[in-house]
Design a protein around this motif. Structure first.
Motif, PDB file in Angstrom:
ATOM      1  N   SER A 102      34.141  48.562  36.116  1.00 20.62           N
ATOM      2  CA  SER A 102      35.412  48.786  35.438  1.00 20.62           C
ATOM      3  C   SER A 102      36.260  49.689  36.304  1.00 20.62           C
ATOM      4  N   VAL A 103      37.513  49.323  36.475  1.00 15.59           N
ATOM      5  CA  VAL A 103      38.392  50.011  37.410  1.00 15.59           C
ATOM      6  C   VAL A 103      39.585  50.583  36.676  1.00 15.59           C
ATOM      7  N   ARG A 104      39.987  51.777  37.054  1.00 13.17           N
ATOM      8  CA  ARG A 104      41.152  52.433  36.472  1.00 13.17           C
ATOM      9  C   ARG A 104      42.236  52.532  37.544  1.00 13.17           C
ATOM     10  N   ALA A 105      43.387  51.901  37.290  1.00 13.16           N
ATOM     11  CA  ALA A 105      44.519  51.971  38.207  1.00 13.16           C
ATOM     12  C   ALA A 105      45.373  53.172  37.839  1.00 13.16           C
ATOM     13  N   ILE A 106      45.732  53.966  38.825  1.00  6.75           N
ATOM     14  CA  ILE A 106      46.478  55.196  38.586  1.00  6.75           C
ATOM     15  C   ILE A 106      47.930  54.994  38.999  1.00  6.75           C
ATOM     16  N   ILE A 107      48.850  55.175  38.060  1.00  8.89           N
ATOM     17  CA  ILE A 107      50.271  55.106  38.356  1.00  8.89           C
ATOM     18  C   ILE A 107      50.757  56.511  38.700  1.00  8.89           C
ATOM     19  N   THR A 108      51.360  56.654  39.854  1.00 10.14           N
ATOM     20  CA  THR A 108      51.782  57.966  40.346  1.00 10.14           C
ATOM     21  C   THR A 108      53.288  58.133  40.189  1.00 10.14           C
ATOM     22  N   MET A 109      53.721  59.375  40.360  1.00 11.82           N
ATOM     23  CA  MET A 109      55.141  59.683  40.276  1.00 11.82           C
ATOM     24  C   MET A 109      55.925  59.011  41.399  1.00 11.82           C
ATOM     25  N   GLU A 110      55.307  58.929  42.589  1.00 12.33           N
ATOM     26  CA  GLU A 110      55.991  58.292  43.726  1.00 12.33           C
ATOM     27  C   GLU A 110      56.260  56.821  43.446  1.00 12.33           C
ATOM     28  N   MET A 111      55.327  56.160  42.787  1.00 14.00           N
ATOM     29  CA  MET A 111      55.522  54.754  42.449  1.00 14.00           C
ATOM     30  C   MET A 111      56.692  54.568  41.488  1.00 14.00           C
ATOM     31  N   VAL A 112      56.746  55.413  40.456  1.00 12.75           N
ATOM     32  CA  VAL A 112      57.816  55.291  39.467  1.00 12.75           C
ATOM     33  C   VAL A 112      59.168  55.556  40.113  1.00 12.75           C
ATOM     34  N   GLU A 113      59.229  56.570  40.952  1.00  7.02           N
ATOM     35  CA  GLU A 113      60.498  56.883  41.622  1.00  7.02           C
ATOM     36  C   GLU A 113      60.924  55.762  42.559  1.00  7.02           C
ATOM     37  N   SER A 114      59.953  55.135  43.217  1.00  6.83           N
ATOM     38  CA  SER A 114      60.299  54.024  44.109  1.00  6.83           C
ATOM     39  C   SER A 114      60.826  52.828  43.327  1.00  6.83           C
ATOM     40  N   TRP A 115      60.258  52.570  42.126  1.00  6.10           N
ATOM     41  CA  TRP A 115      60.770  51.482  41.292  1.00  6.10           C
ATOM     42  C   TRP A 115      62.192  51.777  40.817  1.00  6.10           C
ATOM     43  N   CYS A 116      62.417  52.994  40.381  1.00  5.84           N
ATOM     44  CA  CYS A 116      63.760  53.357  39.912  1.00  5.84           C
ATOM     45  C   CYS A 116      64.770  53.270  41.045  1.00  5.84           C
ATOM     46  N   LYS A 117      64.359  53.713  42.232  1.00  5.89           N
ATOM     47  CA  LYS A 117      65.258  53.641  43.382  1.00  5.89           C
ATOM     48  C   LYS A 117      65.531  52.193  43.763  1.00  5.89           C
ATOM     49  N   GLY A 118      64.495  51.358  43.695  1.00  4.63           N
ATOM     50  CA  GLY A 118      64.677  49.943  44.007  1.00  4.63           C
ATOM     51  C   GLY A 118      65.594  49.246  43.019  1.00  4.63           C
ATOM     52  N   VAL A 128      61.848  45.917  38.293  1.00  4.50           N
ATOM     53  CA  VAL A 128      62.058  45.917  36.843  1.00  4.50           C
ATOM     54  C   VAL A 128      60.770  45.538  36.120  1.00  4.50           C
ATOM     55  N   ARG A 129      60.097  44.517  36.633  1.00  5.61           N
ATOM     56  CA  ARG A 129      58.829  44.101  36.030  1.00  5.61           C
ATOM     57  C   ARG A 129      57.787  45.215  36.137  1.00  5.61           C
ATOM     58  N   SER A 130      57.734  45.847  37.278  1.00  2.00           N
ATOM     59  CA  SER A 130      56.756  46.922  37.468  1.00  2.00           C
ATOM     60  C   SER A 130      57.025  48.078  36.518  1.00  2.00           C
ATOM     61  N   LEU A 131      58.303  48.450  36.345  1.00  2.00           N
ATOM     62  CA  LEU A 131      58.644  49.541  35.430  1.00  2.00           C
ATOM     63  C   LEU A 131      58.302  49.176  33.986  1.00  2.00           C
ATOM     64  N   LEU A 132      58.534  47.922  33.609  1.00  2.00           N
ATOM     65  CA  LEU A 132      58.194  47.495  32.248  1.00  2.00           C
ATOM     66  C   LEU A 132      56.685  47.480  32.025  1.00  2.00           C
ATOM     67  N   LYS A 133      55.937  47.118  33.073  1.00  2.16           N
ATOM     68  CA  LYS A 133      54.476  47.157  32.941  1.00  2.16           C
ATOM     69  C   LYS A 133      53.990  48.598  32.786  1.00  2.16           C
ATOM     70  N   ALA A 134      54.574  49.491  33.560  1.00  4.91           N
ATOM     71  CA  ALA A 134      54.211  50.899  33.418  1.00  4.91           C
ATOM     72  C   ALA A 134      54.621  51.421  32.036  1.00  4.91           C
ATOM     73  N   PHE A 135      55.739  50.940  31.528  1.00  6.58           N
ATOM     74  CA  PHE A 135      56.188  51.332  30.194  1.00  6.58           C
ATOM     75  C   PHE A 135      55.197  50.860  29.128  1.00  6.58           C
ATOM     76  N   ARG A 136      54.669  49.655  29.323  1.00  9.45           N
ATOM     77  CA  ARG A 136      53.668  49.166  28.381  1.00  9.45           C
ATOM     78  C   ARG A 136      52.410  50.035  28.417  1.00  9.45           C
ATOM     79  N   VAL A 137      52.005  50.429  29.608  1.00  8.06           N
ATOM     80  CA  VAL A 137      50.835  51.302  29.736  1.00  8.06           C
ATOM     81  C   VAL A 137      51.079  52.616  29.015  1.00  8.06           C
ATOM     82  N   ALA A 138      52.282  53.177  29.182  1.00  7.47           N
ATOM     83  CA  ALA A 138      52.605  54.445  28.536  1.00  7.47           C
ATOM     84  C   ALA A 138      52.586  54.328  27.015  1.00  7.47           C
ATOM     85  N   CYS A 139      52.983  53.186  26.494  1.00  3.72           N
ATOM     86  CA  CYS A 139      53.009  52.989  25.043  1.00  3.72           C
ATOM     87  C   CYS A 139      51.630  52.680  24.469  1.00  3.72           C
TER      88      CYS A 139
END
Length: 731
Positions: A102-118, A128-139
């Motif tokens: 079982s693997v745990r993927a870690i979303i970092t602050m640098e990734m989120v900032e890069s998506w927002c900048k993109g 946009v898809r990546s940010l929405l996927k991260a949003f789903r994880v957060a929820c």
């Protein structure tokens, strides 16, 4: 390393998992060196613990770009493209078995900032898809499954989760509108219907569905008012998209109604603005449901009342009345049904004359409903779509005031008088209020010496009736006489510029003189003489002007009589009432720091409405979702046994289901749920000499009769004034 049990790790240990991979590699190298340096010991380990030597660090070393790091956009099975940027994903091993891990993927602050900048720099859909996927994880952080060790999990720290939530809620509406070629803000349902037939909608509608679905899930999990208010405030901008998803619309309306009725002041306003925006943009899709749900939630809030709760009830009342402005004709239809329902309950009390039937009328729920519609008449009384309701409401309030005419219900009668004065001022119609007030002065409790001492200061605004001991105190008598003078002055001041003021004030002046002769309290006599003097002065003021006119009383010119003086407030009674208001305000301040007087409700803040109508709102977010993160963390760390017991435990029906259930509103009978519990802490008066109390026979039959009458309301047409009089009880 060789453990068969799956490791349980909290989100705070994610950084340790990455270090564990490095240690595993070093341990593998040490085992290889052991074979060369100490072959005998290596053979011994091979016989004793073969699994230790077969450890392979490469199995736990997850390569960058592993496809197992995918996360779905939502729970609906949408086929997604453009997964998370796997080249930046850090992963850690949670546990392993033979052939499984079982693997745990870690979303970092640098990734989120890069998506927002993109998203800001280019128009590519992948960020946009990546940010929405991260949003789903957060929820869904609290829903990590421990059933299958081969399932891939994704996690993030508290700061990253807050960043994802704030960025998504703040910017996603604009992003989606840009993709769909919709207006930057607002819009009507017809515009979205046009867009639904375009290629862009078919291509990107799953993004909208993911955003709305995950936000709904988060709202159902949140408990902090600040988090919920922030989410609703930014979700309000996306109200237009609900026209394409009726299922989401119904669920969001239920959630918002629940928060409106159970939340704090700020949360109630955020929910109100969300519902109002929905109804403005979507029209009839949710208007009826919102009217019914708001009224039912308001009634539930009125069940138990104290001085503090009254202020919140007043705030909800103002929000409800403001909501009516969305569609006054529809509001009239619902108001007609609810007001007639109140009339049915009053009719039952007048016909049956039992303690139980009186209790349904003389309780906070019933009185607060009357005050709700009084405020509505005060605001919309001159509107053609709403003015016809003033007459039946006046009849009901007058009947309630005379239902049990005893001194113990003096506070309730005063509230009825205030409501009648408000309706008269709003509709410019004469209502005979003076008789109700003068009858109170003739009660024996106000004309006999106080035998209960001074007593505590009586606050008639926060109770509906007083105890028998309080009736005999001097403070109660003083509060009663002061209230009568205030309300009688308000009533006469409304007509102090009328051409018929002399005739209108003649009988009240005579009865006030009789009270001065009969009372033995010098203070009461002094206050009454001052009121009589002002009435006489106002009569001279109007008679002097009336002597110069030539038109008849039936002419339309009577409406312009003393019009200039009325605008400037020059009559003696108007000036006198202004001083009475100041004295009443000082008394209220001495009783409590905040006034909950019915006639002194502050209007809904224009600043609150203006700020909510702005697009940006000026909210930076900050660390707004910290409490939501901690809540989900506690949920994840619960032992499996506890979770299992909670799942098997039968869940009680929530307040949301009680308040927002989809049954028809007409079935809501505004009666006390506690049959044996008295109102205001004391039983109904036994000294009702004017009304003979009967023993109730069968409560079930009484309730069934009331329910049956209420269910017929739907079949009623809009009645005229004469039809109301013919079909209603003679109050």
């Amino acid at each position: 390393m060789g453990s068969k049990k799956k490791a349980k790790k909290s989100q705070n240990d994610v950084s340790d998992e990455v270090e564990a991979i490095k240690e595993a590699k070093e341990h593998k190298k040490q085992l290889e060196k052991l074979k060369e340096t100490q072959p005998e010991f290596y053979e011994y380990l091979k016989e004793v613990d073969k699994e230790l030597l077969e450890f392979d660090a490469d199995d736990d070393d997850v390569k960058i770009g592993d496809d197992d790091a995918e996360t779905d956009l939502d729970d609906t099975g949408v086929d997604d493209e453009g997964d998370l940027d796997d080249s930046d994903v850090e992963k850690a091993v949670v546990g392993s078995k033979k052939g499984e891990q079982s693997v745990r993927a870690i979303i970092t602050m640098e990734m989120v900032e890069s998506w927002c900048k993109g998203i800001q720099e280019n128009e590519k859909i992948a960020p946009v898809r990546s940010l929405l996927k991260a949003f789903r994880v957060a929820c869904h952080l609290a829903e990590e499954s421990d059933e299958k060790s081969s399932e891939r999990l994704t996690t993030m720290s508290k700061a990253v989760m807050n960043k994802v939530m704030v960025e998504t809620l703040t910017n996603m509406d604009g992003i989606l509108r840009n993709l769909m070629n919709l207006p930057a803000y607002g819009g009507k349902k017809e515009k979205l219907i046009e867009v639904k037939s375009t290629k862009n909608w078919k291509k990107y509608q799953h993004l909208v569905k993911s955003y709305l679905g995950n936000t709904l899930h988060a709202l159902n999990q949140m408990t902090d008012a600040k988090d919920i208010s922030f989410t609703l405030k930014h979700l309000t901008r996306s109200s237009l998209f609900f026209a394409a998803f009726p299922a989401f619309l119904r669920k969001y309306v239920k959630v918002a109604l629940h928060f409106w009725g159970t939340g704090s002041r700020e949360l109630s306003f955020a929910s109100f603005w969300f519902l109002r925006t929905l109804c403005v943009q979507l029209g009839s899709d949710c208007l009826d449901e919102c009217f019914k749900g708001l009224y039912k939630a308001y009634v539930m809030n009125c069940q138990f009342v104290n001085a503090t709760k009254l202020q919140h009830i007043q705030f909800l009342r103002q929000l409800f009345v403001e909501f009516m402005l969305v569609d006054l004709p529809t509001a009239y239809q619902h108001a007609f049904i609810f007001i007639r329902q109140l009339a049915m309950i009053l009719r039952e009390a007048l016909n049956m004359k039992t303690k139980e039937s009186f209790r349904k009328v003389y309780e906070w729920k019933y009185i607060n409903c009357l005050e709700l519609w009084t405020v509505a008449i005060r605001k919309y009384g001159l509107e053609p779509d709403f003015k016809p309701l003033a007459y039946p409401l006046t009849q009901i309030i007058s009947g309630v005031a005379r239902l049990v005419p005893t001194a113990r219900y003096f506070p309730l009668r005063m509230r009825c008088v205030r409501m009648l004065n408000c309706i008269a001022a709003a509709t410019d119609a004469f209502i005979p209020v003076s008789m109700l007030l003068l009858d109170m002065l003739e009660m024996k409790e106000l004309n006999c010496p106080p035998t209960g001492g001074v007593g505590k200061p009586a606050d008639l605004r926060t109770v509906l009736k007083v105890s028998k001991q309080a009736l005999k105190t001097r403070s109660f008598q003083e509060a009663c006489v002061s209230s009568v003078i205030d309300e009688l002055g308000e009533h006469l001041a409304q007509w102090s510029y009328s051409v018929s003021f002399f005739e209108l004030s003649f009988i009240p002046a005579v009865r006030l003189r009789n009270f001065c002769k009969g009372t033995k309290v010098e203070r009461f006599r002094k206050d009454m003489k001052e009121l009589i003097r002002q009435i006489e002065a106002n009569s001279e003021f109007t008679n002097k002007k009336r002597a110069t006119i030539t038109f008849l009383p039936s002419d339309l010119a009577t409406s312009s009589f003393l019009e200039e003086e009325k605008q400037s407030g020059a009559s003696p009674l108007s000036k006198y009432v202004a001083t009475l208001r100041q004295k009443a305000q000082q008394r209220n301040i001495s009783l409590t720091e905040s006034s909950v007087l019915y006639g002194a409700e502050p209007s809904l803040s224009d600043k609150m409405l203006a700020e909510s109508d702005e697009e940006d709102g000026g909210d930076e977010g900050g660390a707004i979702f910290n409490s939501f993160y901690l809540q989900q963390k506690e949920t994840r760390e619960k032992p499996p046994e506890v979770e299992k017991k909670q799942k098997n435990k039968k869940k009680p029906k929530s307040l949301q289901q009680e308040a927002i259930d989809e049954d028809i509103v007409e079935d809501l009978v505004l009666s006390s749920d506690e049959e044996d519990e008295p109102m205001d802490g004391s039983p109904l008066p036994e000294e009702t000499d004017e009304i003979e109390m009967e023993t109730p026979k069968k409560k079930k039959k009484q309730k069934t009769a009331a329910d049956g009458s209420v269910k017929k309301v739907r079949k009623l047409a809009f009645l005229s004034r004469e039809e109301w009089k013919a079909d209603s009880v003679d109050y």
